[in-house]
Design an enzyme around this catalytic site. Sequence first.
Site, PDB file in Angstrom:
ATOM      1  N   ASN A  15       0.808  -1.218   0.000  1.00 15.48           N
ATOM      2  CA  ASN A  15       0.000   0.000   0.000  1.00 15.48           C
ATOM      3  C   ASN A  15       0.843   1.271   0.000  1.00 15.48           C
ATOM      4  O   ASN A  15       0.311   2.368   0.046  1.00 15.48           O
ATOM      5  CB  ASN A  15      -0.959   0.000   1.202  1.00 15.48           C
ATOM      6  CG  ASN A  15      -0.236   0.176   2.526  1.00 15.48           C
ATOM      7  OD1 ASN A  15       0.979   0.002   2.614  1.00 15.48           O
ATOM      8  ND2 ASN A  15      -0.980   0.504   3.567  1.00 15.48           N
ATOM      9  N   LYS A  17       3.768   4.084  -1.472  1.00 18.66           N
ATOM     10  CA  LYS A  17       4.098   4.747  -2.727  1.00 18.66           C
ATOM     11  C   LYS A  17       5.470   4.283  -3.197  1.00 18.66           C
ATOM     12  O   LYS A  17       6.378   4.138  -2.405  1.00 18.66           O
ATOM     13  CB  LYS A  17       4.111   6.257  -2.488  1.00 18.66           C
ATOM     14  CG  LYS A  17       4.509   7.031  -3.712  1.00 18.66           C
ATOM     15  CD  LYS A  17       4.437   8.504  -3.464  1.00 18.66           C
ATOM     16  CE  LYS A  17       5.020   9.283  -4.604  1.00 18.66           C
ATOM     17  NZ  LYS A  17       5.156   8.620  -5.865  1.00 18.66           N
ATOM     18  N   LYS A  19       5.920   1.775  -6.068  1.00 19.04           N
ATOM     19  CA  LYS A  19       5.961   0.511  -6.819  1.00 19.04           C
ATOM     20  C   LYS A  19       6.312   0.754  -8.289  1.00 19.04           C
ATOM     21  O   LYS A  19       7.225   0.121  -8.822  1.00 19.04           O
ATOM     22  CB  LYS A  19       4.617  -0.217  -6.679  1.00 19.04           C
ATOM     23  CG  LYS A  19       4.320  -0.608  -5.226  1.00 19.04           C
ATOM     24  CD  LYS A  19       2.927  -1.129  -5.032  1.00 19.04           C
ATOM     25  CE  LYS A  19       1.838  -0.109  -5.164  1.00 19.04           C
ATOM     26  NZ  LYS A  19       1.808   0.932  -4.134  1.00 19.04           N
ATOM     27  N   THR A  20       5.618   1.666  -8.912  1.00 20.88           N
ATOM     28  CA  THR A  20       5.925   1.999 -10.301  1.00 20.88           C
ATOM     29  C   THR A  20       7.311   2.623 -10.398  1.00 20.88           C
ATOM     30  O   THR A  20       8.084   2.306 -11.309  1.00 20.88           O
ATOM     31  CB  THR A  20       4.863   2.950 -10.877  1.00 20.88           C
ATOM     32  OG1 THR A  20       3.606   2.265 -10.901  1.00 20.88           O
ATOM     33  CG2 THR A  20       5.217   3.421 -12.276  1.00 20.88           C
ATOM     34  N   THR A  21       7.649   3.470  -9.454  1.00 19.32           N
ATOM     35  CA  THR A  21       8.966   4.111  -9.444  1.00 19.32           C
ATOM     36  C   THR A  21      10.066   3.061  -9.377  1.00 19.32           C
ATOM     37  O   THR A  21      11.072   3.159 -10.095  1.00 19.32           O
ATOM     38  CB  THR A  21       9.053   5.093  -8.262  1.00 19.32           C
ATOM     39  OG1 THR A  21       7.972   6.025  -8.357  1.00 19.32           O
ATOM     40  CG2 THR A  21      10.374   5.839  -8.253  1.00 19.32           C
ATOM     41  N   ARG A  29      17.760   0.735 -15.437  1.00 19.71           N
ATOM     42  CA  ARG A  29      19.013  -0.011 -15.201  1.00 19.71           C
ATOM     43  C   ARG A  29      19.196  -1.072 -16.283  1.00 19.71           C
ATOM     44  O   ARG A  29      20.284  -1.211 -16.847  1.00 19.71           O
ATOM     45  CB  ARG A  29      18.972  -0.664 -13.829  1.00 19.71           C
ATOM     46  CG  ARG A  29      20.187  -1.551 -13.572  1.00 19.71           C
ATOM     47  CD  ARG A  29      20.100  -2.220 -12.221  1.00 19.71           C
ATOM     48  NE  ARG A  29      20.306  -1.212 -11.189  1.00 19.71           N
ATOM     49  CZ  ARG A  29      19.790  -1.309  -9.965  1.00 19.71           C
ATOM     50  NH1 ARG A  29      19.054  -2.333  -9.622  1.00 19.71           N
ATOM     51  NH2 ARG A  29      20.030  -0.364  -9.085  1.00 19.71           N
ATOM     52  N   PHE A  70      -8.692   5.723 -13.947  1.00 20.56           N
ATOM     53  CA  PHE A  70      -9.156   4.982 -12.781  1.00 20.56           C
ATOM     54  C   PHE A  70     -10.615   4.574 -12.936  1.00 20.56           C
ATOM     55  O   PHE A  70     -11.358   5.144 -13.729  1.00 20.56           O
ATOM     56  CB  PHE A  70      -8.904   5.792 -11.513  1.00 20.56           C
ATOM     57  CG  PHE A  70      -7.441   5.917 -11.226  1.00 20.56           C
ATOM     58  CD1 PHE A  70      -6.749   4.881 -10.622  1.00 20.56           C
ATOM     59  CD2 PHE A  70      -6.735   7.042 -11.614  1.00 20.56           C
ATOM     60  CE1 PHE A  70      -5.392   4.965 -10.383  1.00 20.56           C
ATOM     61  CE2 PHE A  70      -5.379   7.147 -11.375  1.00 20.56           C
ATOM     62  CZ  PHE A  70      -4.713   6.103 -10.765  1.00 20.56           C
ATOM     63  N   TRP A  72     -13.384   4.925 -11.511  1.00 20.01           N
ATOM     64  CA  TRP A  72     -14.518   5.820 -11.327  1.00 20.01           C
ATOM     65  C   TRP A  72     -14.664   6.836 -12.457  1.00 20.01           C
ATOM     66  O   TRP A  72     -15.616   7.604 -12.479  1.00 20.01           O
ATOM     67  CB  TRP A  72     -14.427   6.534  -9.977  1.00 20.01           C
ATOM     68  CG  TRP A  72     -13.178   7.338  -9.802  1.00 20.01           C
ATOM     69  CD1 TRP A  72     -12.972   8.630 -10.202  1.00 20.01           C
ATOM     70  CD2 TRP A  72     -11.965   6.911  -9.205  1.00 20.01           C
ATOM     71  NE1 TRP A  72     -11.688   9.020  -9.895  1.00 20.01           N
ATOM     72  CE2 TRP A  72     -11.047   7.987  -9.269  1.00 20.01           C
ATOM     73  CE3 TRP A  72     -11.539   5.721  -8.614  1.00 20.01           C
ATOM     74  CZ2 TRP A  72      -9.760   7.904  -8.777  1.00 20.01           C
ATOM     75  CZ3 TRP A  72     -10.251   5.653  -8.125  1.00 20.01           C
ATOM     76  CH2 TRP A  72      -9.380   6.721  -8.203  1.00 20.01           C
ATOM     77  N   GLU A 106       0.764  -1.778 -12.787  1.00 18.03           N
ATOM     78  CA  GLU A 106      -0.594  -1.768 -12.254  1.00 18.03           C
ATOM     79  C   GLU A 106      -1.416  -2.981 -12.664  1.00 18.03           C
ATOM     80  O   GLU A 106      -2.637  -2.975 -12.554  1.00 18.03           O
ATOM     81  CB  GLU A 106      -1.309  -0.459 -12.595  1.00 18.03           C
ATOM     82  CG  GLU A 106      -0.605   0.748 -11.985  1.00 18.03           C
ATOM     83  CD  GLU A 106      -1.185   2.085 -12.385  1.00 18.03           C
ATOM     84  OE1 GLU A 106      -1.922   2.160 -13.393  1.00 18.03           O
ATOM     85  OE2 GLU A 106      -0.895   3.064 -11.689  1.00 18.03           O
TER      86      GLU A 106
END
Length: 180
Positions: A15, A17, A19-21, A29, A70, A72, A106
């Site tokens: 949860n 911040k 993961k994508t980074t 790399r 997203f 919504w 994602e």
Amino acid sequence: MKGNKKGLTIIYTGNGKGKTTAAIGLAVRAFGQGLRVGIFQFIKSPERDYGEKKTLEKLGIEIVQLGIGFTWTKTPEEHRQALKRGWEFVKEKAMSGLYDLIVLDELNNALAITDFSIDDVLPLEEVIQFLQQKPKELHVVITGRNAKPELINQADLVSEIQEVKHYYNERIPAVKGIEY
């Protein structure tokens, strides 16, 4: 990448911040070491302006937004069709032999959707089968919250990124250059 090396399956979940980074850092790399890299984003829409897209394109790293934003922001059927198209696109790209490493950004978030059915357009069993049958030397990086236990079992490396403190809780909105 030639030889008898095993392509790894890597998952960044949790949860927190980053993961994508983390996945993009790994992709940069790998690209710097001469690997052929593709980044495919399942939720992000090509209609938005993302900092990582601008930078990676300047470097010559392929990055494709397959989503429509997203859940919504569009109808369930629009999301279902985007997920179906995105999954078919990724399978074709991954099996093409053109990549040494792909990032499925994602994908975990997409597989965790419960507001509408996705089992017929992005079946978890098919994702697992894909990981088992992917080209032998292809590295696959999967990001997103709520990684399914079945995917974790297939992975060679799983890192869980946990939130300790986040400025969202102080009502600070998304920051340009940090979130996007």
